[in-house]
Structures are given as structure tokens and as C-alpha cells.
Design a protein around this motif. Structure first.
Motif, PDB file in Angstrom:
ATOM      1  N   UNK A   1      -4.964  -0.077  -9.579  1.00 51.91           N
ATOM      2  CA  UNK A   1      -6.154  -0.917  -9.411  1.00 51.91           C
ATOM      3  C   UNK A   1      -6.694  -0.719  -8.010  1.00 51.91           C
ATOM      4  N   UNK A   2      -7.964  -0.544  -7.871  1.00 55.90           N
ATOM      5  CA  UNK A   2      -8.932  -0.286  -8.921  1.00 55.90           C
ATOM      6  C   UNK A   2      -9.175   1.221  -9.097  1.00 55.90           C
TER       7      UNK A   2
ATOM      8  N   UNK B   1      -6.231   8.079  -3.954  1.00 57.86           N
ATOM      9  CA  UNK B   1      -6.857   9.383  -4.123  1.00 57.86           C
ATOM     10  C   UNK B   1      -8.372   9.268  -4.229  1.00 57.86           C
ATOM     11  N   UNK B   2      -9.038  10.309  -3.803  1.00 60.36           N
ATOM     12  CA  UNK B   2     -10.492  10.395  -3.950  1.00 60.36           C
ATOM     13  C   UNK B   2     -10.846  11.633  -4.754  1.00 60.36           C
TER      14      UNK B   2
ATOM     15  N   UNK C   1       0.834  -1.202   0.000  1.00 58.23           N
ATOM     16  CA  UNK C   1       0.000   0.000   0.000  1.00 58.23           C
ATOM     17  C   UNK C   1       0.868   1.251   0.000  1.00 58.23           C
ATOM     18  N   UNK C   2       0.511   2.224  -0.830  1.00 60.21           N
ATOM     19  CA  UNK C   2       1.188   3.520  -0.886  1.00 60.21           C
ATOM     20  C   UNK C   2       0.110   4.570  -0.603  1.00 60.21           C
TER      21      UNK C   2
ATOM     22  N   UNK D   1      -2.934   3.373  -6.581  1.00 61.27           N
ATOM     23  CA  UNK D   1      -1.744   2.780  -7.175  1.00 61.27           C
ATOM     24  C   UNK D   1      -0.966   2.192  -6.012  1.00 61.27           C
ATOM     25  N   UNK D   2      -0.632   0.925  -6.134  1.00 64.40           N
ATOM     26  CA  UNK D   2       0.133   0.249  -5.090  1.00 64.40           C
ATOM     27  C   UNK D   2       1.293  -0.487  -5.752  1.00 64.40           C
ATOM     28  N   UNK D   3       2.121  -1.096  -4.939  1.00 63.22           N
ATOM     29  CA  UNK D   3       3.280  -1.809  -5.475  1.00 63.22           C
ATOM     30  C   UNK D   3       2.905  -3.225  -5.904  1.00 63.22           C
TER      31      UNK D   3
END
Length: 183
Positions: free
Chosen positions: A87-88, A55-56, A49-50, A69-71
Motif C-alpha cells: 500500500x499504496x 519502487x517507481x 518502511x522497507x 511494501x512495508x511491514x
């Protein structure tokens, strides 16, 4: 950051803890199932998790969109590269078609680039993501296992400033994605 999209303004910002219920509701509504909302929660709970890349989009009525966006990893034989995966992406059904999803993708990929991402990969509709600069990743030597519904060109990449053509391999998603079958 404010974005003029569709019929009104939305504010795109980093997700906060108090947004989580609203995000889950938007994601479940957008996909018509809880599976993707569960995926969001699984990613949040994972080491991949980043937080800065979750974002919202906030409109007058509250949260109307979300993107993460995660790793993930790129495996090339014994070589492992940490990469960025989108995703997503979800937009409330009543707000779709107004540019909110595009604004979220542009904002999150710009933020990933600022964090040093060479590229961002995803599985998605090439007609939508192609308009945002994504292209099939297979010609660049990056392979991705796709769900049965997806055409080969659904495996996509957005090349960013730090991209090196020598980086190739197979995308391996973290265990958080195991919660969603046929991702």
C-alpha cells in the motif's frame, strides 16, 4: 529492470530521494487526493518502511507509477508476526490501463519474496489483484479490518514460497496508516 508495457517501455527501479516530489504528484493524481501521498511520506518516516520495497516506474516523461511494501503485524492472541503489506499502488491517470500497475506489483512482490516474505497482504480491488495471484485472505485465517466501501474479498493475500498455513491472525497496520482515515 525494463518492462515493455502498453505503448512503450518503462523502467522499474528502487525509489530514490530525488523521486519523492514526483512520486507524491503521481500518488495524489492517481487517488485524486493528498491523503495517499501523505501516507507514502508517513510510511517512509516510520520504522516499518522497507526502502528496497519502494519502487517507481519511470517512463519517457519521468515517474509514472509507484508502489510500496512495508511491514505490518499479524496478531494471533499474544503472538506477533512481522508481515509485508502492499500500500499504496499508484499509476499516473494518463498512463493507467497499460500494465504499469501490474508490472509494479509483480516486481515488488518478487522483491519481497527474495527478502523472505511468506506472503503480502493488501486491501484492493479483487478483480485487479486477483489477476496477479492475490486471493481473499479470510479463508486462510487472516482477518483484516476494511474500510466501509470495501467488500470482504478486498482483504487479500499473495502467498509466497515461505508461507506456513499455521500463521493466522488479524492484520494490524502501523501508526503511519492513521494518517489515512478509512484505509
Amino acid at each position: 529492470m525494463h518492462q515493455a508495457v502498453g505503448a512503450g517501455d518503462v523502467h522499474i527501479r528502487a525509489e530514490r530521494t530525488e523521486d519523492r516530489e514526483a512520486v507524491a504528484a503521481v500518488v495524489a493524481a492517481a487517488f485524486g487526493s493528498r491523503a495517499e501521498a501523505d501516507l507514502v511520506e508517513a510510511i517512509r518516516s516510520s520504522p516499518e518502511y522497507v526502502a528496497e520495497l519502494s519502487l517507481v516506474a519511470e517512463g519517457e516523461g519521468g515517474i509514472v507509477g509507484h508502489v510500496m511494501v512495508s511491514h505490518a503485524e499479524l496478531h494471533d492472541g499474544d503472538v506477533r508476526h512481522q508481515i509485508f503489506s502492499l500500500a499504496p499502488l499508484a499509476v499516473a491517470p494518463s498512463q493507467q490501463g497499460q500494465g504499469i500497475g501490474s508490472a509494479l506489483v509483480k516486481a515488488v512482490t518478487a522483491a519481497a519474496q527474495q527478502m523472505g516474505a511468506a506472503f503480502v497482504v493488501l486491501q484492493g480491488d479483487p478483480r485487479f489483484y486477483g489477476r496477479l495471484g492475490f486471493e481473499p485472505c479470510a479463508p486462510l485465517g487472516i482477518a483484516m479490518e476494511l474500510p466501509s466501501w470495501a467488500p470482504p474479498e478486498a482483504a487479500q493475500i499473495l502467498v509466497l514460497g515461505a508461507y506456513e498455513q499455521s500463521v493466522r491472525g488479524r492484520v494490524v497496520y502501523p501508526s503511519a496508516f492513521d494518517a489515512v482515515t478509512d484505509h
